[in-house]
Design an enzyme around this catalytic site. Structure first.
Site, short mmCIF file in Angstrom:
data_model
loop_
_atom_site.label_atom_id
_atom_site.label_comp_id
_atom_site.label_asym_id
_atom_site.label_seq_id
_atom_site.Cartn_x
_atom_site.Cartn_y
_atom_site.Cartn_z
N CYS A 1 0.77 -1.26 0.43
CA CYS A 1 -0.10 -0.03 -0.06
C CYS A 1 0.44 1.14 0.08
O CYS A 1 0.77 2.42 -0.32
CB CYS A 1 -0.62 0.02 1.09
SG CYS A 1 0.03 -0.28 2.71
N HIS B 1 -2.59 6.76 3.81
CA HIS B 1 -0.41 6.94 3.55
C HIS B 1 -0.10 7.93 3.45
O HIS B 1 -0.88 8.68 2.02
CB HIS B 1 -0.29 5.95 3.34
CG HIS B 1 -0.59 4.02 3.67
ND1 HIS B 1 -1.07 4.74 4.81
CD2 HIS B 1 0.43 2.99 3.08
CE1 HIS B 1 -1.40 2.78 5.64
NE2 HIS B 1 -0.86 2.10 4.67
#
EC number: 1.2.1.11
Lengths: 344, 344, 344, 344
Positions: free
Chosen positions: A147, A239
């Site tokens: 990710c 993120h």
């Protein structure tokens, strides 16, 4: 409609697959597979649903099956399995003729298995032919990156023309990246955890494969190094990454910004591809996870703070939704490309 | 007892000064100065006390005065003034004969004013003589660095022997660094803000002065560059920093760790100096702000995750309490050194 | 399209009005009014946009005007003004012929001004005629309740048939209820603040007006008391309330649940009215703000944990989105009812 | 020194016992007992230490033993066992002659086992004699209440003289109450969970035993009911409770406040008893967990917002440290009273 199964359907990423596939125009959920413990029960009973949209009605009563090829009625399976299970189960499915679109890390770095971001390295898909031939499989495995890797690499792609020499990146990652029970509240509230097992290595190695050159047989690593420092912060989703990019051509921040703005992956109009893969924010304090993570229905990466760093580096910040663009959405977009290119 | 005044006594850093000086063995709070709005009232009435220890009883009834030298009965003043006020007020006090130990950024980079971390550059204190002579002041100004700079520079000091070539640093900073009203909850909950105005510049320039060489007249900048990326995270206290250190001698992580372990600033036994200026954590996931910020009563900096980075850099994480070691505690430790060296 | 202005357009609730009205099928934003400081500038320049959807393109370039009737080109104005401004400005607009749909608290308890929740007391709208006659206004003012009141009263409405005798309610309220700068992060992180100025009084008095009986001239208070305890918690959006309801008929929890399930306010199909005003959750640990606040596009109230309390009370928990159902969405729904009933 | 063992020494409450006993003037840690999995290993290796003070040096190298009486060398054992284990293990220890001071819920409501808050019902300690006689045990079990119960009951004790008729209480509880892995960050960040299994029942029943009358043989329940609603909020430590107290004598808020101020449990000077068991806050927005939880080294309960409620109730808010006063500290204070009264 293409029949789609989900492996590891009850976990956090599995639920995201269910959510994103529930109304998908091409794929129809025909099988939900999970551990023996859940098999035989209805999905609505065994999946403790944790997303903030309701469990789709048409999925609630599907009977969960075990993660064995003969139990699963599907053309493609999306894998949200833990790495230690995926290593054998995904191969079993590929051998049995399934197309496996996997979010697991197990097979990402195998030489004949594509590690794919459709906007970045679609030509690597040809590895499928190498793979099938070598392994004598009817099916195949295609993987998406970690990710954190995926957000950064999407932004590096349009910068390749500057001759990247090296990348320093510090991440500030959301708790959802570790799964529902992955980070206890006592661990992360009012805190930063400067360690995520294996994450730095993944960012450093996966980037080189993703941006490497496919010569018809293998992918040669990209000719620059990445040095990553990964941290967990008290954020639910999204993120954030702070990047230093040093390159041969020493572009100005303005040139880097223009490269982002002009980036057109020419994916065409796929159901899951965002209108803009990269969104450039002009505000001095963006991108921010809470504000920008849902851009492009979670599939866009936002960049900002593009500025001159020391020693001719350009610095910037990028951010994307880790369980959509960084996990389930990535696998689904991969599958859409597989379909479009005739692999499915 | 040395008579101590606090300028800007009602704000967040001002309150921290009050808390830390309340039981100090050398200093006695004799004056609390704040804006005209507060002057004439009792401290307990105007300071909305926000620390999690009670307002010291002996301070509650002190009448606040305005920030004018003639109003303040003290030998030393600690300045927690905002930069825009400090720029004139601190000079007024120095001119009037006070020793000013300042946490404000206004005078840090002036050539004849020491920017001091006692464990790092005590020899820079001799700038006071240059300063007094040049400005014809009876008093003087001594400053402490920005809260992020101080944590990092403390850890760079023992690494100077390796011939530092450059530093990349990404910070994850606590909300208390912006003052009580500085960061709204809607701005930072479930979020990262990748921007703190002026912070990166401070880290890049202050570091070079702090680690520079004093030749008897001026401080020459340290011969390496720093590139900083600063971020705000949902943490109450404690700034975390991820550092890449590249140097001529390419030490191993083990050698870097030993340099930290052996670091002895030889400060002697000052009331505010911690037993260990640098604490090395062996756990894979430390330091963490919530766990480590109160080490050494908030005056120690904790380091961990010392590891080999790409291209011969060494990476590590450091963390310290931003309003103690990074602000009020720093000014007080500076004052203790001033006293010990006879400047007070 | 009905021309709509927004008073106090740059603040937190004002922005929510802009967001919710941007694509409204009946209303078109024709005026954005704010303080003199912002007047004359483009909305995109003066409104620091803080919602997680982008500022609507068609609004960005509207020139902000001041909050004077002659400056505002509209049929209806939505008021997100602070109470101290609303007290005069809203009257100026009503006098000048505007319909004012207000989220401010200033006029809620005035005898001839409707305090309206369309699902609860639509018959109170007739107060408009009383109001216009008495005040000789061409326009009128209609108000919506406090954000906490509205969630609770929606759930009390279907319980009125049980003969409510008294209500104890403890709230756990989101920070967005205080506006963008209302609650500093240092105040609320890792904390509960057991006080919200004026909130308990509003919940106790507004409830009685909302559930009171309109006799053609005035509204008589509902014949039961409410005792409220209000607390701020570290939640972004969504007010949670724990309710004890004691009544003459002592219904079982099952009967209370059925009353919620069968509740049909017969609003018809208004653009902003949710499919279900009250959603009953069966899970033992719901409703939860993060999971349920966006139900019915933020306009549904979710209830759960319906259980027998001591002394024949029934206990339950209700939760709703405080800046949608509890503020801007409430005013817009009120306006839709005004339109439907011919007041607009 | 009295030899003290800790049962369940590696968990969250077990670690708190270790922390609080490490420098205790009366007790010396001589045994640390945990599951078979940990037995035989050093405490420093098996206990993942999570408190923000360092693991005490003198404990690090103690070899963990299993939770069997013959393995444990101690005069008293403090039990931090989970309820399902405590139900048999604590009895084994009592039978084998140990004094067991337990924080587990297993035996709290047994008729011959004291449920003790030293400031509230020290006379219930005489149940030990009933217990020993009936069960023919050389040792005995003494328990402390649930963490929420204990805060509230401490504040109810001085109000008993008003003739309490009933209590409504809504709690806002910290995550540490559920143990280190008890509440995942994804469950509680930006959220309220309106359910804690069994908690409401404990508050309702334990309160009646604690404030009941001991007639020499059994404890008769207090003559009033408690109705509780329990909620989890994103707070690390410190349970906050909002209380409505209705009583025969209808005291004014001022009288209630005076009852708190004058409360003197006459415990004498025990090592763990706080200078003030109840601290009255005058500020309108206190107590708050982040600000007040460490008062009296975590052993004081803070109260505030004492005000008149509807129908002659008095409302107030109380708050205390759930893992100190509400768990390990409570058991230790109980043990100190046992020693003082000669049971140890």
């Amino acid at each position: 409609m293409i029949k789609a199964g989900i492996l590891g359907a009850t976990g956090a990423v599995g639920q995201r697959f269910v959510q994103l596939l529930a109304d998908h125009p091409w794929f129809e959920i025909t099988a939900l597979a999970a551990s023996e413990r859940s098999a035989g029960k209805k999905y609505g009973e065994v999946a403790k649903w944790r997303l903030d949209t309701d469990l789709p009605e048409n999925v609630r009563d599907i009977t969960v099956v075990s993660t064995k090829p003969k139990e699963v009625d599907a053309d493609i399976v999306f894998s949200a399995l833990p790495a230690e299970d995926a290593i054998t189960i995904e191969k079993d499915f590929a051998k049995a003729g399934f197309v496996v679109s996997s979010n697991a890390s197990s097979h990402r770095m195998e030489k004949d298995i594509p590690l794919l971001i459709p906007e970045v390295n679609p030509e690597h898909l040809a590895l499928i032919d190498v793979q099938k031939k070598k392994r004598k499989w009817d099916g195949c495995i295609v993987t998406n990156p970690n990710c954190s890797t995926i957000m950064m690499v999407l932004t590096l792609k349009p910068l390749m023309k500057f001759g990247i020499e090296n990348i320093h990146v510090a991440t500030m990652q959301a708790v959802s990246g570790a799964g529902y029970e992955g980070v206890s509240s006592m661990a992360i509230m009012d805190n930063v955890i400067p360690y995520i097992g294996g994450e730095e290595h993944k960012m450093e190695t996966e980037t080189q494969k993703l941006l490497g050159t496919f010569d018809g047989k293998i992918v040669k690593d990209a000719p620059f190094w990445v040095s990553a420092a990964c941290h967990r912060v008290p954020v639910m989703d999204g993120h954030t990454m702070s990047v230093w990019m040093r390159s041969k051509k020493n572009p100005t921040p303005e040139q880097v910004k223009n490269a982002f703005l002009k980036f057109d992956p020419k994916l065409g109009d796929l159901p899951t591809s965002p209108k803009k893969a990269i969104i450039v924010r002009e505000e001095p304090d963006r991108p921010q996870p809470r504000m920008d993570r849902n851009q492009g229905r979670g599939m866009s990466v936002s960049v900002g703070r593009i500025r001159a760093g020391a020693d001719n580096a350009v610095q910037y910040v990028c951010m994307g939704h880790n369980t959509v663009r960084g996990a389930a959405g990535a696998s689904i977009l991969n599958a859409e490309v597989l379909k479009k290119k005739g692999y499915l």
